[in-house]
Write a protein that holds these residues in place. Structure first.
Motif, PDB file in Angstrom:
ATOM      1  N   GLY A   1      -0.727  14.554  39.207  1.00 34.29           N
ATOM      2  CA  GLY A   1      -1.871  13.759  39.612  1.00 34.29           C
ATOM      3  C   GLY A   1      -3.180  14.522  39.689  1.00 34.29           C
ATOM      4  O   GLY A   1      -4.251  13.908  39.809  1.00 34.29           O
ATOM      5  N   ASP A   2      -3.139  15.879  39.602  1.00 37.42           N
ATOM      6  CA  ASP A   2      -4.367  16.669  39.620  1.00 37.42           C
ATOM      7  C   ASP A   2      -5.212  16.374  38.377  1.00 37.42           C
ATOM      8  O   ASP A   2      -4.688  16.285  37.256  1.00 37.42           O
ATOM      9  N   ARG A   3      -6.531  16.252  38.571  1.00 33.45           N
ATOM     10  CA  ARG A   3      -7.442  16.304  37.436  1.00 33.45           C
ATOM     11  C   ARG A   3      -7.768  17.771  37.201  1.00 33.45           C
ATOM     12  O   ARG A   3      -8.196  18.473  38.115  1.00 33.45           O
ATOM     13  N   VAL A   4      -7.556  18.206  35.973  1.00 33.66           N
ATOM     14  CA  VAL A   4      -7.661  19.625  35.641  1.00 33.66           C
ATOM     15  C   VAL A   4      -8.764  19.825  34.612  1.00 33.66           C
ATOM     16  O   VAL A   4      -8.895  19.050  33.652  1.00 33.66           O
ATOM     17  N   ARG A   5      -9.574  20.847  34.816  1.00 34.76           N
ATOM     18  CA  ARG A   5     -10.623  21.218  33.858  1.00 34.76           C
ATOM     19  C   ARG A   5     -10.422  22.688  33.516  1.00 34.76           C
ATOM     20  O   ARG A   5     -10.453  23.546  34.395  1.00 34.76           O
ATOM     21  N   ILE A   6     -10.191  22.974  32.225  1.00 31.46           N
ATOM     22  CA  ILE A   6      -9.941  24.347  31.788  1.00 31.46           C
ATOM     23  C   ILE A   6     -11.028  24.757  30.808  1.00 31.46           C
ATOM     24  O   ILE A   6     -11.181  24.152  29.736  1.00 31.46           O
ATOM     25  N   PHE A   7     -11.804  25.759  31.170  1.00 28.30           N
ATOM     26  CA  PHE A   7     -12.785  26.356  30.269  1.00 28.30           C
ATOM     27  C   PHE A   7     -12.079  27.439  29.453  1.00 28.30           C
ATOM     28  O   PHE A   7     -11.354  28.270  30.000  1.00 28.30           O
ATOM     29  N   VAL A   8     -12.296  27.437  28.156  1.00 24.49           N
ATOM     30  CA  VAL A   8     -11.676  28.421  27.267  1.00 24.49           C
ATOM     31  C   VAL A   8     -12.782  29.152  26.513  1.00 24.49           C
ATOM     32  O   VAL A   8     -13.497  28.552  25.707  1.00 24.49           O
ATOM     33  N   THR A   9     -12.925  30.436  26.787  1.00 25.46           N
ATOM     34  CA  THR A   9     -13.902  31.281  26.108  1.00 25.46           C
ATOM     35  C   THR A   9     -13.191  32.106  25.047  1.00 25.46           C
ATOM     36  O   THR A   9     -12.159  32.734  25.326  1.00 25.46           O
ATOM     37  N   ASN A  10     -13.747  32.108  23.851  1.00 21.94           N
ATOM     38  CA  ASN A  10     -13.112  32.792  22.725  1.00 21.94           C
ATOM     39  C   ASN A  10     -13.774  34.148  22.468  1.00 21.94           C
ATOM     40  O   ASN A  10     -14.902  34.223  21.990  1.00 21.94           O
ATOM     41  N   ARG A  11     -13.057  35.217  22.783  1.00 23.91           N
ATOM     42  CA  ARG A  11     -13.515  36.574  22.485  1.00 23.91           C
ATOM     43  C   ARG A  11     -12.687  37.213  21.362  1.00 23.91           C
ATOM     44  O   ARG A  11     -12.655  38.434  21.228  1.00 23.91           O
ATOM     45  N   LEU A  12     -12.008  36.400  20.589  1.00 24.65           N
ATOM     46  CA  LEU A  12     -11.265  36.893  19.435  1.00 24.65           C
ATOM     47  C   LEU A  12     -12.206  37.074  18.251  1.00 24.65           C
ATOM     48  O   LEU A  12     -13.316  36.529  18.236  1.00 24.65           O
ATOM     49  N   PRO A  13     -11.768  37.780  17.209  1.00 18.51           N
ATOM     50  CA  PRO A  13     -12.612  37.920  16.017  1.00 18.51           C
ATOM     51  C   PRO A  13     -12.576  36.698  15.104  1.00 18.51           C
ATOM     52  O   PRO A  13     -13.211  36.704  14.045  1.00 18.51           O
ATOM     53  N   GLU A  14     -11.827  35.659  15.459  1.00 18.23           N
ATOM     54  CA  GLU A  14     -11.775  34.432  14.667  1.00 18.23           C
ATOM     55  C   GLU A  14     -11.714  33.231  15.601  1.00 18.23           C
ATOM     56  O   GLU A  14     -11.565  33.366  16.813  1.00 18.23           O
ATOM     57  N   HIS A  15     -11.783  32.026  15.025  1.00 16.27           N
ATOM     58  CA  HIS A  15     -11.731  30.810  15.836  1.00 16.27           C
ATOM     59  C   HIS A  15     -10.347  30.614  16.452  1.00 16.27           C
ATOM     60  O   HIS A  15      -9.372  31.234  16.013  1.00 16.27           O
ATOM     61  N   THR A  16     -10.255  29.757  17.445  1.00 18.11           N
ATOM     62  CA  THR A  16      -8.980  29.473  18.104  1.00 18.11           C
ATOM     63  C   THR A  16      -9.025  28.075  18.702  1.00 18.11           C
ATOM     64  O   THR A  16     -10.015  27.335  18.545  1.00 18.11           O
ATOM     65  N   SER A  17      -7.950  27.683  19.368  1.00 18.42           N
ATOM     66  CA  SER A  17      -7.872  26.449  20.151  1.00 18.42           C
ATOM     67  C   SER A  17      -6.739  26.643  21.137  1.00 18.42           C
ATOM     68  O   SER A  17      -6.011  27.643  21.074  1.00 18.42           O
ATOM     69  N   VAL A  18      -6.547  25.698  22.054  1.00 18.97           N
ATOM     70  CA  VAL A  18      -5.411  25.762  22.976  1.00 18.97           C
ATOM     71  C   VAL A  18      -4.701  24.424  22.975  1.00 18.97           C
ATOM     72  O   VAL A  18      -5.313  23.381  23.250  1.00 18.97           O
ATOM     73  N   HIS A  19      -3.419  24.454  22.655  1.00 20.85           N
ATOM     74  CA  HIS A  19      -2.557  23.276  22.718  1.00 20.85           C
ATOM     75  C   HIS A  19      -1.770  23.314  24.009  1.00 20.85           C
ATOM     76  O   HIS A  19      -1.169  24.337  24.357  1.00 20.85           O
ATOM     77  N   TRP A  20      -1.757  22.197  24.740  1.00 22.90           N
ATOM     78  CA  TRP A  20      -1.072  22.115  26.032  1.00 22.90           C
ATOM     79  C   TRP A  20       0.302  21.506  25.786  1.00 22.90           C
ATOM     80  O   TRP A  20       0.505  20.300  25.892  1.00 22.90           O
TER      81      TRP A  20
END
Length: 489
Positions: free
Chosen positions: A120-139
């Motif tokens: 039931g929690d509303r969750v907000r996740i900030f994702v900062t990319n410090r890799l040398p290429e693009h990324t994403s996050v799958h939950w």
């Protein structure tokens, strides 16, 4: 390292100053002005020791997990939303004392920190990319809006290097989940990018509100991952499909994996997720457990039965529970024997039974460090003093109270003690066995086994009452001839 105290204190910083500092790193097309102003400080961890459970400082109450050789990511509450900050970045992870790997992960470690929320929690996740290429996050395993699923190109644009994106959704169901990239997966997951996610059930006083989820005394979690790192190097070979030489729990190998320390009589839950390229039969000694949950949620009571081994396939989660009612130091490991070894060379020939008399001396004149290996089995590997290349580990290692353990990889121990205090996770040392309860050498006489003489052996036809027994025909060497004329088959 930014501490949890610094993180919580950071929630009171000046909003305008925070926005000014981060504007250069945050893509305005990805994050709104309000979200930028609320961006929490990232928290980093570099220690490979198991951190104690993070008791919830705010938000809904829950019973926290302990991440084996890892930690839980702190959060802050903003207008009823639980906010986290993940940083995807290159990291250095100690696999075990004596070897470090150059991996990719989150917030200073691979795997990244465990995220704990409540149903039931509303969750907000900030994702900062410090890799040398693009990324994403799958939950992985979550029910959420399609645009928050984290598949780059399909449900969102990829997060460019140097940018920050934000994910927001409601944790709709309790269970055991994970997170990982869905962008250049072959590279990013092979480099160690993954993390655990636990959604706890809502509490109703002393009980959970879910009919299939019981409260437990100890709750552990870890992810399975595998790497192919040549001895002397530090970066995984990302093109490897099957020939891995380091099998890890939370990017640690034995003897670097901490023990699971519990009190006699504790109800214990262990959550395991598999992000390797093969299945793993996870086996516990001395106890039976039941599989009480998967990444699909808690299992129905009628589907549970006692096991001592459960197979965790690729991309799966398994949650097992048992009562720790047997004192001792109990082995806990993957039952694939090659997965309990380190830095294993798979092209080594089997030399069992080969007579090396005099050979080692002649070869040593050409190769001074040459040593005979494997003529009596591989146990000698645990005793060898041959110099190792820099930044690698013995194939079989570890010392217990009775000598060499001859293990590596996916192996640790469950330590059950009657004097372990509730909530105490420290290592109690080796088990002190009661007198007479340790296997020992037998020094008495042994009866010779009865063997039938080969010359008097007989065989009996099915109708023994009417047919006399026949002498056994002497054994003959079998000779086979390959037929000709079958070319092209």
């Amino acid at each position: 390292m930014v501490t949890r105290r610094d993180f919580i204190r950071g929630s009171g910083v000046n909003v305008a100053a925070t926005a000014a500092v981060i504007t250069a790193a945050v893509g305005t097309s990805a994050v709104s002005r309000v979200a930028m102003a609320a961006l929490p400080e990232p928290v980093s961890q570099t220690s490979a020791a198991t951190q104690g459970p993070l008791m919830p400082p705010d938000g809904r109450p829950y019973d926290p997990v302990v991440t084996l050789n890892g930690w839980t990511l702190p959060w802050r509450m903003v207008d009823g939303v639980k906010e986290f900050h993940l940083v995807a970045e290159p990291v250095v992870r100690e696999l075990a004392p004596g070897m470090k790997a150059h991996l990719w992960g989150y917030n200073g470690q691979s795997p990244g920190p465990t995220i704990e929320v409540v149903e039931g929690d509303r969750v907000r996740i900030f994702v900062t990319n410090r890799l040398p290429e693009h990324t994403s996050v799958h939950w992985h395993g979550q029910r959420l809006p399609n645009g928050m699923d984290g598949v780059s190109g399909l449900t969102q644009p990829a997060i460019p290097a140097g940018k920050t994106f934000v994910y927001e959704f409601v944790a709709r169901r309790p269970g055991t989940f994970m997170y990982h990239p869905h962008a250049d997966e072959m590279t990013q997951m092979a480099m160690g990018m993954m993390g655990f996610w636990v959604t706890h059930p809502k509490r109703d006083g002393a009980r959970t509100s879910h009919p299939l989820i019981d409260r437990v005394d100890r709750d552990f979690c870890f992810l399975l991952s595998a790497y192919d790192i040549e001895p002397g190097s530090a970066t995984p070979k990302i093109m490897t499909m099957t020939d891995f030489n380091l099998w890890t729990w939370n990017s640690r190998v034995f003897p670097g994996i901490d023990s699971l320390n519990v009190r006699l009589g504790d109800r214990v839950r262990i959550r395991v997720g598999n992000l390797t390229m093969t299945n793993h039969p996870i086996h516990l000694h001395g106890h039976e457990f039941s599989v009480t949950g998967t990444d699909g949620g808690p299992t129905p009571v009628g589907s549970r039965w006692p096991e001592v081994t459960t197979d965790v396939a690729v991309g799966q989660m398994r949650q097992v529970e048992f009562i720790a009612d047997e004192e001792g130091d109990w082995a806990f490991h993957c039952h694939k024997s090659h997965h309990t070894m380190n830095a294993m060379g798979h092209a080594v020939p089997t030399m069992i039974g080969v007579d090396h008399s005099g050979l080692a001396g002649r070869i040593a004149r050409v190769v001074p460090d040459y040593m005979v290996m494997g003529e009596r089995g591989m146990a000698d590997m645990a005793e060898m003093t041959m110099p190792l290349p820099d930044n690698t580990l013995p194939m079989m290692t570890g010392t217990g109270p009775f000598g060499s353990l001859e293990m590596g990889g996916m192996f640790t121990t469950l330590k059950v003690r009657r004097d372990q205090k509730p909530g105490e996770y420290g290592d109690p040392g080796w088990f002190q066995h009661p007198a007479g309860t340790v296997a020992r050498e037998w020094t008495g006489s042994l009866a010779e086994p009865v063997r039938a003489p080969a010359t008097s052996a007989t065989t009996t036809t099915p109708n023994a009452s009417t047919t006399p027994t026949q002498p056994v025909t002497p054994a003959v060497e079998l000779k086979a001839r390959k037929p000709s004329g079958h070319a092209g088959h």
